[in-house]
Enzyme design. Structure first.
Site, short mmCIF file in Angstrom:
data_model
loop_
_atom_site.label_atom_id
_atom_site.label_comp_id
_atom_site.label_asym_id
_atom_site.label_seq_id
_atom_site.Cartn_x
_atom_site.Cartn_y
_atom_site.Cartn_z
N ASP A 184 -4.77 -3.31 -2.99
CA ASP A 184 -4.72 -1.84 -3.03
C ASP A 184 -3.34 -1.34 -3.47
O ASP A 184 -3.23 -0.41 -4.27
CB ASP A 184 -5.13 -1.22 -1.69
CG ASP A 184 -4.35 -1.75 -0.49
OD1 ASP A 184 -3.57 -2.70 -0.64
OD2 ASP A 184 -4.53 -1.20 0.61
N GLU A 216 0.83 -1.20 0.00
CA GLU A 216 0.00 0.00 0.00
C GLU A 216 0.87 1.25 0.00
O GLU A 216 0.64 2.21 -0.75
CB GLU A 216 -0.88 -0.05 1.24
CG GLU A 216 -1.58 1.20 1.66
CD GLU A 216 -2.01 1.09 3.12
OE1 GLU A 216 -3.10 0.54 3.34
OE2 GLU A 216 -1.26 1.53 4.01
#
Length: 427
Positions: free
Chosen positions: A168, A107
């Site tokens: 993500d 991330e």
């Protein structure tokens, strides 16, 4: 799978400016006068040039654009000093995440790449840093699909916990590469475009559920695995899917985008009709999607608006303001109307956790929850005073070098709210 269990610790009050005073190191930032005119070899869309306008009717914070941009750069400088590191040699640049389960997470690397590409022109070292981030990503492939990023590394930058991926991070890595291709072209050290397409295709293969067209949690969740019919709302990035379609010509990404937008609309209508809030995780995506009934991955609040979903107002709002899409606008406006009313127009009353009906289950304060609502506020013509209050809060909140997550969400929300965000189309 412990890399998915990133329950954020409760934040303390925002750090004082003294925490970062003296932490900033000298760096060759461009002067204000140079924002709008890149050097011949510079970025095509330098920060502050505002070449790509938002949709009609989108608000911006009150005040001069130069002053607003300067506030973003100030936050960027503090964020960069705190979190952009070269701790492991090899010509790598890494985004440090002191408040995550590991010092380096996928991330964070995705955030770093997107931010660095967008800030090119304000930071004359942006391309050098970006290339160091690319080198780091390429050196840490997922064990399940080498086209993806292993989601966690230890303090020695060695991949751990199975070296599998987190969706993500991969979405932002691919998006960052597309931004870089538009900024600098792909004839330098790295062919950003081909790397982006490779990453996008790997995401399609291993992180998109082929039945529901919704994002999986990572490449570790395969058919038959217990999380296969679960999706995380903060991964529902419609603007990224638009960019992926443009880069690849693959109509699958339109299908993926529409599936997520429909799910956002239906979840808001069925489970949060008065608030627009989404759950961190949605289960039963193959039948009747609904908020998680308690802990399915991270905590007992997996079905609430928690430390994942707190990003949703930013992600949904970013698509709304750049595309003008009716579904994204409606979803963002629902969130904005509720939080403005809930707080009585005082951003200081936003807390770190809400049930979908709008009641609170936590009382902490963190930029990860506050900042995204500034992006949603852009979408409502009647929210100028509310937007200005949010902007003032964000601009006045110093980066806490211990809280990478909140600072990274704060910075990226400010970039969007300031009008400095754009979606790469074509190349």
């Amino acid at each position: 799978m412990t890399h998915q269990q990133r329950r954020r610790a409760l934040s303390a009050l925002a750090a004082t400016a003294g925490l970062i005073a003296g932490a900033l190191t000298a760096a060759p930032y461009a002067t204000a006068a140079s924002y709008a005119t890149a050097a011949p070899s510079g970025p095509a869309i330098p920060f502050g040039s505002h070449q790509i306008p938002y949709a009609d009717g989108v608000l911006k914070p009150s005040g001069s654009q130069a002053a607003i941009d300067r506030q973003v750069i100030d936050t960027y400088e503090a964020w960069k000093a705190a979190f952009v590191k070269q701790n492991c040699g090899n010509g790598w640049y890494e985004t440090l995440s002191p408040d995550a389960d590991h010092p380096y997470v996928g991330e964070g690397q995705g955030y770093g790449m997107v931010v660095t590409a967008l800030m090119a022109g304000a930071d004359n070292d942006a391309k050098k840093i970006f290339d160091g981030m690319v080198k780091y990503v390429l050196a840490h492939p997922s064990s399940n699909n080498s086209g993806l990023l292993a989601a966690e590394q230890d303090k020695s930058c060695k991949s751990v916990d199975g070296s599998d991926s987190a969706t993500d991070g991969d979405l932002d890595v691919a998006y960052g590469l597309l931004l870089a291709d538009r900024q600098w072209g792909s004839s330098g050290t790295y062919d950003y475009k081909s790397l982006a397409v490779k990453h996008i295709n790997a995401i399609k293969k291993s992180e998109v559920n082929p039945t529901t067209h919704l994002m999986l949690l990572g490449d570790w969740s395969t058919s038959g695995e217990s999380h296969y019919w679960i999706s995380r709302s903060s991964d529902w990035m419609a603007d990224h899917f638009r960019a992926f379609k443009s880069a690849t010509g693959d109509g699958t990404w339109d299908t993926v985008r529409v599936a997520h937008q429909k799910l956002i609309t239906s979840q808001q209508s069925k489970y949060a009709s008065n608030t627009g809030l989404l759950a961190d995780f949605v289960v039963n995506t193959n039948s009747t999607p609904k908020p998680a009934p308690g802990k399915v991955l991270e905590s007992a609040h997996d079905g609430d608006y928690g430390w994942n979903a707190c990003r949703d107002a930013w992600r949904i709002g970013a698509d709304a303001v750049t595309s003008g899409d009716a579904a994204s606008l409606a979803s963002a406006r629902k969130l904005n109307g509720w939080i403005k009313s809930k707080t009585g127009g005082d951003p200081g009353k936003i807390v770190t956790g809400y049930h979908l009906n709008g009641s609170t289950f936590d009382s902490g304060k963190d930029m990860a929850f506050t900042a995204p609502f500034a992006v949603a506020a852009l979408t409502d013509p009647g929210s100028q005073a509310w937007l200005d209050a949010l902007w003032s809060k964000l601009a006045a909140s110093p980066v806490d070098p211990k809280l990478y997550y909140g600072a990274s969400v704060q910075l990226q929300s400010m970039i969007v709210a300031a009008g400095d965000y754009w979606v790469p189309q074509g190349s």
